[in-house]
Enzyme design. Structure first.
Site, short mmCIF file in Angstrom:
data_model
loop_
_atom_site.label_atom_id
_atom_site.label_comp_id
_atom_site.label_asym_id
_atom_site.label_seq_id
_atom_site.Cartn_x
_atom_site.Cartn_y
_atom_site.Cartn_z
CE LYS A 100 -4.05 -1.92 -0.04
NZ LYS A 100 -5.02 -1.66 -1.08
N1 PMP Z 1 -3.56 -7.89 1.69
C1 PMP Z 1 -3.62 -6.93 2.63
C2 PMP Z 1 -3.04 -7.22 3.98
C3 PMP Z 1 -4.22 -5.71 2.34
O1 PMP Z 1 -4.28 -4.74 3.28
C4 PMP Z 1 -4.77 -5.51 1.05
C5 PMP Z 1 -5.45 -4.20 0.72
N2 PMP Z 1 -6.71 -4.05 1.29
C6 PMP Z 1 -4.71 -6.54 0.11
C7 PMP Z 1 -4.07 -7.71 0.47
C8 PMP Z 1 -5.34 -6.43 -1.25
O2 PMP Z 1 -4.74 -5.50 -2.09
P1 PMP Z 1 -5.62 -4.65 -3.10
O3 PMP Z 1 -6.38 -3.66 -2.28
O4 PMP Z 1 -4.64 -4.01 -4.01
O5 PMP Z 1 -6.53 -5.57 -3.82
#
Ligand code: PMP
Length: 349
Positions: A62
Site C-alpha cells: 500500500k
Molecule cells: N492484503 C492486505 C493485507 C491488504 O491490506 C490488502 C489491501 N486491502 C490486500 C491484500 C489487497 O490488495 P488490493 O487492495 O490491491 O486488492
C-alpha cells in the site's frame, strides 16, 4: 543459469553492489525483491516466486498506492499544501498514507472498522495518524460504515482530501507502472502465472493488466479469495483474512477492481490460509501476513497443475510482524473459528 541469480542465496558471494542512498523513506517505496519458495513448492512442476511487499518502508504494497495517490492529487491541485488526507482502511493503506503524508506535509485521519490488528493500530499511531473507529457491521448503505464515515469526516474537516482508495485510478495505476514492470524485469519476461488477493483490486488489476498487455494476454491472472467474499461468487459472510475479499454485492464492488483482467478466482478455506502462513515461516523462513498465506495457497495449487517449467509469481502484500497477536496466536485463531491443531509448526497447545 536462469533469470534467478543463484549467487544471491549467499550475500557473501553477491557481486559488490553498493546499496542505494535515498533522501527520505519515500525512496524506499517499491523495487521489492522476489524470493523463490524452495521448500514449500518443492517437487511441483513450476517454480514459485513470492514478491515481498513487506520490504516497502511502511511494510506493505500500500505504500506504492499511497505515494501515487498523493503525488497525483498534488499535481492536479485537489490536494493542497498542508491539507488533511482522510481514508478508510483496514490498516495498510492508512500506514502508507501516514508515512508518505508526514514526509509531504499532510496530516492523516484513518477510519477503520475495528477489524485491525493491535500492531497495525500501534504503527498508525507511531506515524502520527489520527484514528476513528467505524461500525464493522454497517452495510454499504449505512452512514456508519467506514467508507461513509470517511466521506462525512472529509466533508466536515476544513481543507481535507478524501483519497478514496476504492475509487482512485492512481491505485491500480501504481501497480501498472511499478509492480507489473518490476515483476516483468525480475523474471526476464518468463512469468506465466500471476496470483494475488483482491481487496480494492488495485494490485491484481494494475499488475495483471500490465502483464497481459506485455504478453498479448499470455500470462494467466489468478485471484485468491477468502471464504465469505462475494468476489468469488459466494454469499457474503464473515471474512477472517485481513485486507482481502468483500462482503458487498457486485453493484458495490470498488471501481479500482476490473474483473475482466482476472482469468479465474480460487477460494481458500480459512484453515488452509493460516496453515500456509505458518508453513511459510517454518519452512521457507518467510514471516508473512494472512493474505500472503491466502495467495500462496493458490499459487501452490496453480504450480502443481501448471505445465512443467512454468513460472508463478505471487504477491505477498505484507509481513507477519503486524499479525503476531492474530495469525501466529492459536488462541486468536480459535476465537476466529480456525482450529490450529496439527499446524506445521507444531505450536498449537
Ligand atoms: N492484503 C492486505 C493485507 C491488504 O491490506 C490488502 C489491501 N486491502 C490486500 C491484500 C489487497 O490488495 P488490493 O487492495 O490491491 O486488492
Amino acid at each position: 543459469m536462469t533469470f534467478l541469480d543463484e549467487r544471491a542465496t549467499d550475500p557473501g558471494t553477491v557481486a559488490a553492489a553498493i546499496p542505494a542512498v535515498f533522501s527520505s523513506a519515500i525512496g524506499l517505496v517499491g523495487n521489492t525483491p522476489l524470493v523463490e519458495l524452495r521448500n514449500l513448492a518443492v517437487g511441483l512442476g513450476a517454480r514459485v516466486f513470492v514478491k515481498l511487499e513487506s520490504r516497502n518502508p511502511g511494510g506493505s504494497a500500500k505504500d506504492r498506492i499511497a505515494l501515487r495517490m498523493i503525488r497525483t492529487a498534488e499535481a492536479s491541485g485537489v490536494l493542497r499544501p498542508g491539507a488533511t488526507i482522510v481514508e478508510s482502511s483496514s490498516g495498510n493503506t492508512g500506514i502508507g498514507l501516514a508515512l508518505v503524508g508526514l514526509l509531504t506535509g499532510h496530516p492523516v485521519i484513518i477510519i477503520h472498522s475495528g477489524f485491525i490488528s493491535a500492531e497495525k493500530r500501534a504503527v498508525l499511531l507511531a506515524y502520527g495518524a489520527q484514528l476513528v473507529e467505524a461500525d464493522w457491521e454497517a452495510g454499504p448503505d449505512d452512514p456508519n460504515n467506514a467508507r461513509a464515515l470517511a466521506d462525512r469526516i472529509a466533508a466536515e474537516t476544513p481543507n481535507a482530501w478524501r483519497s478514496s482508495q476504492y475509487e482512485n485510478a492512481a491505485n491500480p495505476d501504481a501497480h501498472f507502472t511499478t509492480t507489473g514492470p518490476e515483476i516483468w524485469a525480475q523474471t526476464a519476461g518468463s512469468i506465466t502465472h500471476f496470483v494475488a488477493g483482491i481487496g480494492t483490486g488495485g494490485t491484481i488489476t494494475g499488475t495483471g493488466r500490465f502483464l497481459k498487455q506485455q504478453t498479448g494476454g499470455r500470462v494467466r491472472v489468478i485471484g485468491a479469495d477468502p471464504v465469505g467474499s462475494t468476489y468469488s461468487g459466494s454469499d457474503s459472510s464473515t471474512i477472517v483474512v485481513d485486507g482481502v475479499g468483500t462482503r458487498w454485492p457486485r453493484s458495490n464492488w470498488p471501481g479500482t477492481y476490473d474483473p475482466s483482467v482476472v482469468d479465474e478466482i480460487q477460494v481458500v478455506p480459512d484453515r488452509l490460509v493460516y496453515e500456509t502462513v505458518r508453513r511459510l515461516a517454518v519452512e521457507d523462513a518467510l514471516l508473512l501476513g494472512p493474505s500472503s498465506g491466502l495467495a500462496v495457497a493458490v499459487a501452490l495449487r496453480v504450480a502443481a497443475s501448471a505445465e512443467p517449467g512454468s513460472t508463478v509469481v505471487v504477491i505477498a502484500p505484507d509481513g507477519g510482524g503486524n499479525y503476531l497477536s492474530k495469525a501466529f496466536n492459536d488462541h486468536w485463531l480459535e476465537s476466529a473459528g480456525v482450529n490450529a491443531d496439527g499446524f506445521a509448526d507444531g505450536s498449537s497447545d
